[in-house]
Structures are given as structure tokens and as C-alpha cells.
Design an enzyme around this catalytic site. Structure first.
Site, short mmCIF file in Angstrom:
data_model
loop_
_atom_site.label_atom_id
_atom_site.label_comp_id
_atom_site.label_asym_id
_atom_site.label_seq_id
_atom_site.Cartn_x
_atom_site.Cartn_y
_atom_site.Cartn_z
N ILE A 144 14.12 66.30 35.03
CA ILE A 144 14.20 67.36 34.02
C ILE A 144 13.80 66.82 32.65
O ILE A 144 13.08 67.47 31.90
CB ILE A 144 15.62 67.96 33.97
CG1 ILE A 144 16.03 68.50 35.33
CG2 ILE A 144 15.68 69.07 32.92
CD1 ILE A 144 17.47 69.01 35.39
N TYR A 188 32.10 64.61 38.88
CA TYR A 188 30.88 64.94 38.13
C TYR A 188 31.10 66.19 37.29
O TYR A 188 30.78 66.23 36.10
CB TYR A 188 29.71 65.13 39.09
CG TYR A 188 28.48 65.71 38.43
CD1 TYR A 188 27.68 64.94 37.60
CD2 TYR A 188 28.12 67.05 38.64
CE1 TYR A 188 26.55 65.48 36.98
CE2 TYR A 188 27.01 67.59 38.03
CZ TYR A 188 26.22 66.82 37.21
OH TYR A 188 25.12 67.35 36.60
N VAL A 237 17.56 69.80 47.21
CA VAL A 237 17.17 70.23 48.55
C VAL A 237 15.71 70.66 48.60
O VAL A 237 15.02 70.46 49.61
CB VAL A 237 18.10 71.35 49.07
CG1 VAL A 237 17.99 72.61 48.21
CG2 VAL A 237 17.83 71.69 50.52
N ARG A 260 22.57 79.58 46.48
CA ARG A 260 22.45 78.90 45.20
C ARG A 260 21.51 79.70 44.30
O ARG A 260 20.72 80.53 44.78
CB ARG A 260 21.91 77.47 45.38
CG ARG A 260 22.83 76.54 46.19
CD ARG A 260 24.11 76.24 45.47
NE ARG A 260 24.95 75.30 46.19
CZ ARG A 260 25.92 75.65 47.04
NH1 ARG A 260 26.15 76.95 47.29
NH2 ARG A 260 26.66 74.72 47.63
#
Length: 308
Positions: A12, A141, A184, A208
Site C-alpha cells: 500500500i 493486531y 487472498v 469481505r
């Protein structure tokens, strides 16, 4: 405007660097290259190699005095955070505090923080989840990202340091690491192109919110430019199940090979999706690349990379 992008050589982060460069800004990428790659960076981006926990990273902030700090560097493996929560906190909390303290004394005007939608909300009560949804992360996380947002709120209240916490949905696209825990789309893309088997855990009905990386990068640019502080969801607001995702990727890869199935992973969220209405309102942001087009672009990237 001078912008420091931590994790700037990563998936990113490198796209965020691209967005700021295209907008005419001076961009410095800070990365320890543990997962980032120099080749991800455009020629106009200056790379400084250091760990965000180090004195060298703090000194870079103090000496360069950027107006904007885009913080993407993180330990982002959810499973590793469960196995070693102290390591996760060391990188994601203490490393971030190292930069925040340097930002406080060096005149940084705004921090754009890469947070998380799915991991910070946990099991959602409503779909899509707005920013007012309760935050109840179920992994270290997610806890570390929630802590980062709380520290940002403190630094704004105490020192006037503006911030935006971008709560990403599931980001995918070119340059994503196909060998890590996350991603994924990149994992399936590379395996399909190589003629290898793909495994869907459970029935594949878990959903998702998949958002394309260039749209996410544009959100970082807008967040730096707009006069707003607080959390903002960055996602499509659309749920896609894993079976549908695999079908789109297989079509883009030109294969009819079916996916295999394995038992579901314990504790995996069944549904995750974020409401992007606030992003539309305060940033003027909305996704421009739908999943069909985004998967085509991603598979094309991995095909070219593999020379197929």
C-alpha cells in the site's frame, strides 16, 4: 508539501507514494525493507532505510520536518500477532509512539494513520459498519491499531496534532505479497496463473469488503489535504464472498480450475464490511475501481511479473 511515508516501499505504501508524487509533492519513503521492495518506488521517491522503532527513524522526522506523516509501516500479520503479541505491540505501538514523539517536536502538521476496519470492529452488529460502531478487536493486531487511534486522539488533544485514521477494508491489487498471511487476492492470482491448487477455507460464504489499492492511495492524499480529524472508513460498502472472489480471479486468469475446500479457520469472522458515507462526505472520496476490474488488473500484474 513534504510527505514522509513510513512503510513506503511496501504494497500500500508504494501506491501512496505514487499518489503524492503525481500530485506534485516531495515524498520520502521510510522502510526497513523487511517486506517492502526498492523496485516498488518511483524514481522521484527518496528511500531512507530504517526501522520505525529506531533512533534513526525519529531523527529522520526531526531533521526532515515533513508537513505530513503517512504511517503505514506495521506488523500486519494477524496470526503472528496472536502468536507473539509482544512483538506486535513493539512494532505497532512503540514504533508508532517513537514517530509521534518526533512529530510533536518537529512541527508535523498532520498524521494520516493506516488503521483497519475489519480487525478493529470485530464481529459486527450492523452491515456495513459505520465509524460509530463499537471497537472490539479480537486479535492483538486489531488491539494495536485501536491503541494507535487512541494515542492520536491524545496527541491532538494535548498538542494540537491533527490526524486522520483511515480504517481500511480488505485492500488488494498490484504489488501485494502473495507469500504472506494477508492477501487472498494475490495468493489466488499467483497460484491460478501457475496452475496450482487453490484452497478456500470453510464453505467460502464468508464475506469481505474488497477495496482496490489505488483507491486507498487516493484516500491518503485526500486525507492529507482536507481539514478533518478522526477515523474514516475506506471501503466499498459491498460484501463479496470468497467463492465469488475466486470465480472472478479464475475468469481473469483464463482458467476453469475449481478451488478445493478445507475446514474453516477457528475464530475467522464470517462477515466484514464498512460504511464509506463519511469518506464521501468529508473527503469527497469514493471507490472508482469495482471488483471485476480490480481483479483483472491484479491478475494482469502478476501475469506480467511471472512472464506468462
Amino acid at each position: 508539501m513534504k510527505v514522509l511515508v513510513t512503510g513506503g516501499a511496501g504494497f500500500i505504501g508504494s501506491h501512496v507514494c505514487d499518489a503524492f508524487v503525481r500530485a506534485g509533492h516531495e515524498v520520502i519513503a521510510l522502510d526497513n525493507l523487511s517486506s517492502g521492495k526498492k523496485e516498488n518506488l518511483a524514481p522521484r521517491v527518496r528511500l531512507e532505510v530504517a526501522d520505525i522503532r529506531s533512533p534513526e527513524a525519529a531523527q529522520l522526522v526531526r531533521s526532515e520536518r515533513p508537513q505530513i506523516l503517512c504511517h503505514l509501516a506495521a506488523q500486519m500479520d494477524v496470526r503472528r500477532s496472536v502468536e507473539d503479541p509482544r512483538f506486535d505491540a513493539d512494532a505497532n505501538i512503540l514504533g508508532f509512539l517513537n514517530l509521534l514523539e518526533a512529530s510533536r517536536v518537529s512541527g508535523v502538521q498532520k498524521v494520516v494513520f493506516s488503521s483497519t476496519g475489519g480487525a478493529i470492529y470485530g464481529e459486527q452488529d450492523v452491515f456495513p459498519a459505520p465509524e460509530s460502531h463499537a471497537t472490539r478487536p479480537i486479535s492483538p493486531y486489531g488491539v494495536s491499531k485501536a491503541a494507535g487511534e487512541l494515542y492520536l486522539n491524545y496527541y491532538k488533544a494535548q498538542y494540537g496534532l491533527k490526524y486522520v485514521a483511515l480504517r481500511y477494508a480488505n485492500v488488494y491489487g498490484p504489488r501485494q505479497n502473495p507469500h504472506g498471511e494477508a492477501g487472498v487476492v494475490s495468493i489466488f492470482s499467483t497460484r491460478l496463473l501457475a496452475g496450482q491448487d487453490c484452497t478456500i477455507y470453510g464453505e467460502g460464504k464468508q464475506t469481505r469488503d474488497f477495496v482496490y489499492v489505488e483507491d486507498v492511495a487516493r484516500a491518503n492524499l485526500l486525507a492529507a489535504e482536507k481539514d478533518y480529524s478522526g477515523p474514516i472508513n475506506i471501503g466499498t460498502g459491498v460484501e463479496t464472498d470468497i467463492n465469488r472472489l475466486f470465480s472472478l480471479l479464475a475468469q481473469a486468469a483464463g482458467t476453469t480450475k475449481a478451488a478445493g475446500h478445507a475446514p474453516g479457520r477457528p475464530g475467522e469472522q464470517m462477515r466484514s464490511c464498512v460504511d464509506n458515507r463519511l469518506a464521501r462526505e468529508v473527503l469527497g472520496w469514493q471507490p472508482t475501481v469495482d471488483l471485476a476490474e480490480g481483479t483483472r488488473r491484479t491478475v494482469a500484474f502478476f501475469r506480467e511479473k511471472a512472464g506468462r
